[in-house]
Design a protein around this motif. Structure first.
Motif, PDB file in Angstrom:
ATOM      1  N   GLY A  16       0.907  -1.065   0.086  1.00  0.00           N
ATOM      2  CA  GLY A  16      -0.003   0.077   0.055  1.00  0.00           C
ATOM      3  C   GLY A  16       0.800   1.079   0.122  1.00  0.00           C
ATOM      4  N   SER A  17       0.111   2.368   0.268  1.00  0.00           N
ATOM      5  CA  SER A  17       0.941   3.624   0.010  1.00  0.00           C
ATOM      6  C   SER A  17       0.337   4.687   1.057  1.00  0.00           C
ATOM      7  CB  SER A  17       0.473   4.305  -1.319  1.00  0.00           C
ATOM      8  OG  SER A  17       0.999   3.779  -2.584  1.00  0.00           O
ATOM      9  N   LEU A  18       1.201   5.370   1.546  1.00  0.00           N
ATOM     10  CA  LEU A  18       0.882   6.396   2.516  1.00  0.00           C
ATOM     11  C   LEU A  18       1.795   7.713   2.144  1.00  0.00           C
ATOM     12  CD1 LEU A  18       1.482   4.888   6.037  1.00  0.00           C
ATOM     13  CD2 LEU A  18      -0.907   5.910   5.186  1.00  0.00           C
ATOM     14  N   SER A  19       1.109   8.809   2.356  1.00  0.00           N
ATOM     15  CA  SER A  19       1.544  10.224   2.570  1.00  0.00           C
ATOM     16  C   SER A  19       1.863  10.748   3.395  1.00  0.00           C
ATOM     17  CB  SER A  19       0.926  11.134   1.621  1.00  0.00           C
ATOM     18  OG  SER A  19       1.049  10.461   0.297  1.00  0.00           O
ATOM     19  N   LEU A  20       3.261  11.152   4.011  1.00  0.00           N
ATOM     20  CA  LEU A  20       3.504  12.146   5.054  1.00  0.00           C
ATOM     21  C   LEU A  20       3.644  13.370   4.607  1.00  0.00           C
ATOM     22  CD1 LEU A  20       6.229   9.890   6.930  1.00  0.00           C
ATOM     23  CD2 LEU A  20       3.814   9.796   7.171  1.00  0.00           C
ATOM     24  N   SER A  21       3.260  14.324   5.683  1.00  0.00           N
ATOM     25  CA  SER A  21       3.479  16.035   5.418  1.00  0.00           C
ATOM     26  C   SER A  21       4.251  16.209   6.812  1.00  0.00           C
ATOM     27  CB  SER A  21       2.094  16.452   5.073  1.00  0.00           C
ATOM     28  OG  SER A  21       1.419  15.797   4.325  1.00  0.00           O
ATOM     29  N   CYS A  22       4.987  17.457   6.377  1.00  0.00           N
ATOM     30  CA  CYS A  22       5.632  18.025   7.306  1.00  0.00           C
ATOM     31  C   CYS A  22       5.532  19.436   7.208  1.00  0.00           C
ATOM     32  CB  CYS A  22       7.065  17.795   7.257  1.00  0.00           C
ATOM     33  SG  CYS A  22       8.310  18.712   8.413  1.00  0.00           S
ATOM     34  N   ALA A  23       4.921  20.155   8.121  1.00  0.00           N
ATOM     35  CA  ALA A  23       4.378  21.604   8.066  1.00  0.00           C
ATOM     36  C   ALA A  23       5.699  22.445   8.976  1.00  0.00           C
ATOM     37  CB  ALA A  23       3.098  21.775   8.699  1.00  0.00           C
ATOM     38  N   ALA A  24       6.218  23.346   8.408  1.00  0.00           N
ATOM     39  CA  ALA A  24       7.177  24.344   9.048  1.00  0.00           C
ATOM     40  C   ALA A  24       6.475  25.651   9.263  1.00  0.00           C
ATOM     41  CB  ALA A  24       8.521  24.092   8.101  1.00  0.00           C
ATOM     42  N   SER A  25       7.068  26.105  10.328  1.00  0.00           N
ATOM     43  CA  SER A  25       6.666  27.414  10.735  1.00  0.00           C
ATOM     44  C   SER A  25       7.796  28.211  11.238  1.00  0.00           C
ATOM     45  CB  SER A  25       5.697  27.506  11.880  1.00  0.00           C
ATOM     46  OG  SER A  25       5.866  26.625  12.812  1.00  0.00           O
ATOM     47  N   GLY A  26       7.955  29.729  10.873  1.00  0.00           N
ATOM     48  CA  GLY A  26       9.360  30.301  11.498  1.00  0.00           C
ATOM     49  C   GLY A  26      10.468  30.007  10.628  1.00  0.00           C
ATOM     50  N   GLY A  27      11.327  30.882  10.447  1.00  0.00           N
ATOM     51  CA  GLY A  27      12.321  30.943   9.638  1.00  0.00           C
ATOM     52  C   GLY A  27      11.818  31.308   8.176  1.00  0.00           C
ATOM     53  N   THR A  28      12.828  30.931   7.297  1.00  0.00           N
ATOM     54  CA  THR A  28      12.441  31.385   5.902  1.00  0.00           C
ATOM     55  C   THR A  28      12.625  29.726   5.302  1.00  0.00           C
ATOM     56  OG1 THR A  28      13.559  33.400   5.768  1.00  0.00           O
ATOM     57  CG2 THR A  28      13.566  32.362   3.570  1.00  0.00           C
ATOM     58  N   PHE A  29      11.589  29.239   4.987  1.00  0.00           N
ATOM     59  CA  PHE A  29      11.471  27.768   4.937  1.00  0.00           C
ATOM     60  C   PHE A  29      12.276  27.499   3.490  1.00  0.00           C
ATOM     61  CE2 PHE A  29       9.159  24.166   2.563  1.00  0.00           C
ATOM     62  CZ  PHE A  29       9.647  23.014   3.575  1.00  0.00           C
ATOM     63  N   SER A  30      12.304  28.234   2.472  1.00  0.00           N
ATOM     64  CA  SER A  30      13.026  28.114   1.312  1.00  0.00           C
ATOM     65  C   SER A  30      14.524  27.831   1.299  1.00  0.00           C
ATOM     66  CB  SER A  30      12.493  28.998   0.302  1.00  0.00           C
ATOM     67  OG  SER A  30      13.018  30.361   0.515  1.00  0.00           O
ATOM     68  N   ASN A  31      15.046  28.524   2.368  1.00  0.00           N
ATOM     69  CA  ASN A  31      16.338  28.585   2.840  1.00  0.00           C
ATOM     70  C   ASN A  31      16.596  27.284   3.452  1.00  0.00           C
ATOM     71  OD1 ASN A  31      18.929  29.744   2.296  1.00  0.00           O
ATOM     72  ND2 ASN A  31      18.882  30.266   4.742  1.00  0.00           N
ATOM     73  N   TYR A  32      15.832  26.391   3.684  1.00  0.00           N
ATOM     74  CA  TYR A  32      16.315  25.008   4.436  1.00  0.00           C
ATOM     75  C   TYR A  32      16.161  23.918   3.747  1.00  0.00           C
ATOM     76  CZ  TYR A  32      15.485  27.316   9.385  1.00  0.00           C
ATOM     77  OH  TYR A  32      15.743  28.256  10.398  1.00  0.00           O
ATOM     78  N   ALA A  33      17.427  23.332   3.824  1.00  0.00           N
ATOM     79  CA  ALA A  33      17.345  21.897   3.259  1.00  0.00           C
ATOM     80  C   ALA A  33      16.481  21.030   4.087  1.00  0.00           C
ATOM     81  CB  ALA A  33      18.909  21.350   3.109  1.00  0.00           C
ATOM     82  N   MET A  34      15.824  20.131   3.500  1.00  0.00           N
ATOM     83  CA  MET A  34      14.899  19.350   4.419  1.00  0.00           C
ATOM     84  C   MET A  34      15.014  17.766   4.030  1.00  0.00           C
ATOM     85  SD  MET A  34      13.079  21.546   5.959  1.00  0.00           S
ATOM     86  CE  MET A  34      11.666  20.587   6.681  1.00  0.00           C
ATOM     87  N   GLY A  35      14.587  16.790   4.890  1.00  0.00           N
ATOM     88  CA  GLY A  35      14.808  15.670   4.852  1.00  0.00           C
ATOM     89  C   GLY A  35      14.010  14.736   5.661  1.00  0.00           C
ATOM     90  N   TRP A  36      13.998  13.409   5.345  1.00  0.00           N
ATOM     91  CA  TRP A  36      13.122  12.407   6.134  1.00  0.00           C
ATOM     92  C   TRP A  36      13.997  11.427   6.823  1.00  0.00           C
ATOM     93  CZ3 TRP A  36       8.125  13.120   7.502  1.00  0.00           C
ATOM     94  CH2 TRP A  36       7.548  13.900   6.962  1.00  0.00           C
ATOM     95  N   PHE A  37      13.917  11.004   7.998  1.00  0.00           N
ATOM     96  CA  PHE A  37      14.899   9.985   8.413  1.00  0.00           C
ATOM     97  C   PHE A  37      13.555   9.108   9.153  1.00  0.00           C
ATOM     98  CE2 PHE A  37      17.250  13.832   8.151  1.00  0.00           C
ATOM     99  CZ  PHE A  37      18.446  13.381   7.588  1.00  0.00           C
ATOM    100  N   ARG A  38      14.254   7.791   9.462  1.00  0.00           N
ATOM    101  CA  ARG A  38      13.308   6.968  10.087  1.00  0.00           C
ATOM    102  C   ARG A  38      14.116   6.092  11.256  1.00  0.00           C
ATOM    103  NH1 ARG A  38      11.685   2.698   5.126  1.00  0.00           N
ATOM    104  NH2 ARG A  38      13.868   1.819   5.137  1.00  0.00           N
ATOM    105  N   GLN A  39      13.258   5.502  12.329  1.00  0.00           N
ATOM    106  CA  GLN A  39      13.975   4.696  13.219  1.00  0.00           C
ATOM    107  C   GLN A  39      13.062   3.515  13.740  1.00  0.00           C
ATOM    108  OE1 GLN A  39      15.348   6.843  16.818  1.00  0.00           O
ATOM    109  NE2 GLN A  39      16.730   5.117  17.064  1.00  0.00           N
TER     110      GLN A  39
END
Length: 123
Positions: A16-39
């Protein structure tokens, strides 16, 4: 600094499939490199995928290549992880992370972390 909140995790059957979302607030988002990690239980946290600032350049762990897609929408301050063909070994807590001023995010570089979202894949 940005504050990050993940959503979209849950229980899904293998294949199956799932979609994860990450909402950011504060800072200048476009200037942030972003990633997903798991444990996963009993394992160290590992890299899943990352996307450059402001976007366009992506990289994936070998274990998820061809199945997961990372994307971002700077206008909405959002980063996403589309997960297809899920397998039981994908079961883990998934974390959104970021850092400003770098092109691509590594775990060591990340200084902003969400609290995680549980993804469970049944066999």
């Amino acid at each position: 600094q940005v504050q990050l909140v993940e959503s979209g995790g849950g229980l899904v059957q293998a294949g199956g499939s799932l979609s994860l979302s990450c909402a950011a607030s504060g800072g200048t988002f476009s200037n942030y490199a972003m990633g997903w990690f798991r444990q996963a239980p009993g394992k160290e946290r590992e890299f899943v995928a990352h996307i450059s600032r402001p976007g366009g350049l992506t990289r994936y762990a070998d274990s998820v290549k061809g199945r997961f897609t990372i994307s971002r929408d700077n206008a909405k301050n959002m980063v996403y992880l589309q997960m297809n063909s899920l397998k039981p070994y994908d079961t883990a807590v998934y974390y959104c992370a970021g850092r400003s001023g770098v092109v691509l995010l590594t775990m060591a570089q990340a200084d902003n972390w969400g609290q995680g979202s549980q993804v469970t894949v049944s066999s």
